[in-house]
Structures are given as structure tokens and as C-alpha cells.
Write an enzyme that holds these catalytic residues in place. Structure first.
Site, PDB file in Angstrom:
ATOM      1  N   HIS A   1      -0.359  61.654 -24.469  1.00  0.00           N
ATOM      2  CA  HIS A   1      -0.020  61.942 -23.073  1.00  0.00           C
ATOM      3  C   HIS A   1       1.467  61.714 -22.828  1.00  0.00           C
ATOM      4  O   HIS A   1       2.159  62.556 -22.243  1.00  0.00           O
ATOM      5  CB  HIS A   1      -0.822  61.032 -22.139  1.00  0.00           C
ATOM      6  CG  HIS A   1      -2.292  61.226 -22.218  1.00  0.00           C
ATOM      7  ND1 HIS A   1      -3.194  60.432 -21.528  1.00  0.00           N
ATOM      8  CD2 HIS A   1      -3.053  62.125 -22.901  1.00  0.00           C
ATOM      9  CE1 HIS A   1      -4.428  60.830 -21.792  1.00  0.00           C
ATOM     10  NE2 HIS A   1      -4.362  61.844 -22.614  1.00  0.00           N
TER      11      HIS A   1
ATOM     12  N   SER B   1      -4.665  67.474 -23.818  1.00  0.00           N
ATOM     13  CA  SER B   1      -4.046  66.826 -22.673  1.00  0.00           C
ATOM     14  C   SER B   1      -2.566  66.514 -22.896  1.00  0.00           C
ATOM     15  O   SER B   1      -1.820  66.372 -21.930  1.00  0.00           O
ATOM     16  CB  SER B   1      -4.796  65.545 -22.289  1.00  0.00           C
ATOM     17  OG  SER B   1      -4.871  64.660 -23.376  1.00  0.00           O
TER      18      SER B   1
END
Length: 336
Positions: A244, A192
Site C-alpha cells: 500500500h 491494492s
């Protein structure tokens, strides 16, 4: 998987839970005007093959991890029995150990999960790259791959595999660096960070090519909303929001460098009279953003890698930054 392990956004990939995203339809980019010698269909510019290959590679690595994990052989039964035992050695760890239907923490570490101590003191810097190909479980894998498909394919169709592949890999690496600087007692895995990099690149691409978009305010609001929601969800426990954030910032800066489009006047110069004034290929602010972003990227990576391999803990320099990855409430606690 113990409660101390961090997965990079299962169900929290860009564009909401379970994926989604891509360019907002409201962006209103006029492909016919931009490419007068091509068809108006924006999706016909490039054939997307890299993103599907990345998806297949991630699935293959997960299957390999489950094969190495071999739950029926290695599970001692303290947390319960293996899940889906009909899969044989591909069966999952007990849900009390790993609720995402995946391998054990030991397997993730053995396969290349991001472990700060191994990177800094074990000369295993390669973990900064390998961790983005591992996933904590089926749920984690599906969430990230759906997000990658919705975001990555559209970007690859517009800009080609070279630039999108570079953004994906470098963003994942940047996310790993920031994660290692702030989270040093857990195993971190997941793609991610790289996916967030593509989302960041989408935002900077919109900003640097601002003049060639219609409905630009709506497109900007949509992207900012998607980014805010996904980063906010990342403050839940056991989610590596630093990966992230690091991936997003890296992709955001790379977008200014790699996704710059020429002005309309430059593209149409061959269709104008010989004595017509020809615009420059790019506008002044695009050159400025390109230079600033490139400098920030180089400085950020150099400083981050120096701090990492010196064994520094970034929390010592920022007493409140740990709240960016987990905010304690009456329902859960945040350790480390």
C-alpha cells in the site's frame, strides 16, 4: 491459505472498507472555465474503458486461479471440506485455510504470487508485476475492484486512459518492490498497491493544480483523511501495508509528473485580445514539483531494485519499519 500469507488489503482498499473514493465533491473544480470549448460536465471529457477492462481482467484471472486450484481434487481434508462444492473445481478452499473464499497458497504461488525467494534467487522478477493481478479470495477481489471503480473511473474520465493506466501499473510495480524489501517470508498478492497509487495521484494532482480549485482546503482534508484511514487499517496482521505504502508513494510522485494542468490564462488565451498578456502554460512551482518528483521516482526505483536483487532485507536498515505493516497487540501477534 495459511495464516502466513499476505493479502494486499481485502476490505481495506482506498476510501474505506468495501471501496469508495473518487474525487471529493468538495474539490469544486470548474470544468467549464478550464475547458471553454467543451461541455461543463466533467464526466463527458473522456470515455472510461480502461478501468472496466482492468476489472474484467482481474475477475478473469481469479476465475482461472480457482480453476487451477481445483479444491475437490487437491484438498486433503486436514482443514475441512471445500466451500461451495456445487461450483465444482471452482469451489473455495476450507475457511480455516482461506477465510476470504479463495484458492490455496500453493495455487497463488504457482499463478505468480509475489515470493521474495523466487524473485531474488529464482530469476522470477516477473512476479513483481503478476502479483497485482492475483487475489486471495472473493472478498479481497471485491474490495479492490470496488475501490478501483470508484477512484479509477473518475480519474480516467478527467485525464484519459494513457496516464491513468501508467499510474496504475507503475504504482503496482512500486508497491511490489517495497513489499519484497520488507516482507520476505510470505506470499503477497493483490491490486491494492496499484489502487493506492491512484489515490496518491489524486492527492498530488490536487496539490500541483492548487490554484485552479475552489474549496481546496476541504478537498485536501478529505483526501488526507481517506489516505490516513486506509493506511492505518493496513497495520492489521496478514495485510501487506508495504505494498500500500509503496504504491501510494509511487502514485503520489507520478501525479506531479503526469497530471499537471495548464493555468486558466493559458487555456483562455485564444479568447483574449491580441495585445493581451498571455500567461505561461504552467506555473513555476509546477515545473519544480515535476522535476523533483521525476528525480525521486528514478532514484527510488533504481535503489529499490538494486537492493532487492542483491538480496538485502530493508528491515536491517530500519529497525522500526515493520510496525508500518503490523502493530502487535494483546489480540494478535506479528510474525516477520
Amino acid at each position: 491459505m495459511s495464516g502466513r500469507d499476505l493479502e494486499r488489503g481485502p476490505g481495506k482498499g482506498p476510501a474505506g472498507e468495501g471501496g469508495g473514493g473518487g474525487y471529493p465533491p468538495s474539490a469544486g473544480y470548474n470544468q467549464t472555465a478550464y475547458y471553454p470549448n467543451r461541455r461543463g460536465d466533467s464526466d463527458s471529457q473522456w470515455t472510461s474503458w480502461l478501468v472496466p477492462v482492468i476489472v474484467v481482467a482481474n475477475v478473469a484471472v481469479f476465475i482461472a486461479a480457482m480453476y487451477v486450484n481445483d479444491c475437490p481434487r487437491h484438498n486433503l481434508g486436514f482443514e475441512g471440506g471445500c466451500v461451495a462444492r456445487f461450483l465444482g473445481r471452482l469451489s473455495f478452499q476450507p475457511l480455516k485455510e482461506n477465510p476470504l473464499f479463495g484458492p490455496s497458497s500453493n495455487t497463488l504461488q504457482k499463478m505468480g504470487g509475489l515470493v521474495w525467494y523466487n524473485v531474488v534467487h529464482g530469476n522470477q522478477g516477473w512476479r513483481l508485476a503478476t502479483c497485482m493481478w492475483l487475489h486471495a479470495g472473493v472478498i479481497h477481489l471485491l474490495a479492490n475492484m470496488l475501490s478501483l471503480v470508484f477512484i479509477g473511473i473518475r480519474l480516467e474520465q478527467q485525464f484519459g486512459f494513457g496516464r491513468v493506466g501508467a499510474i496504475y501499473l507503475i504504482s503496482g510495480f512500486g508497491g511490489s518492490i517495497l513489499s519484497s524489501l520488507f516482507i520476505q517470508n510470505n506470499i503477497s498478492v493483490g491490486a491494492s498497491g496499484a489502487v493506492f497509487g491512484l489515490l496518491g495521484a489524486m492527492l498530488s494532482e490536487l496539490l500541483t493544480n492548487w490554484t485552479i480549485y475552489t474549496n481546496k482546503a476541504a478537498a485536501l482534508f478529505t483526501l488526507i483523511f481517506i489516505v490516513a484511514i486506509n493506511l492505518a487499517v493496513g497495520i492489521l496482521p496478514h495485510v501487506d501495508n508495504f505494498a500500500h505504502i509503496g504504491g501510494f508513494l509511487t502514485g503520489f510522485l507520478l501525479g506531479f509528473v503526469l497530471l499537471v494542468r495548464p493555468q486558466f490564462g493559458w487555456v483562455e488565451r485564444h479568447y483574449r485580445p491580441a495585445n493581451a498578456r498571455v500567461k505561461s502554460k504552467h506555473m513555476g512551482y509546477q515545473y519544480a514539483l515535476w522535476l523533483i518528483a521525476l528525480v525521486l521516482l528514478i532514484v527510488g526505483f533504481v535503489v529499490g531494485l538494486i537492493m532487492l536483487f542483491r538480496g538485502e532485507n530493508a528491515n536491517d536498515h530500519c529497525s522500526w519499519c515493520h510496525y508500518l505493516s503490523c502493530v502487535p497487540t494483546s489480540r494478535w501477534k506479528c510474525n516477520n
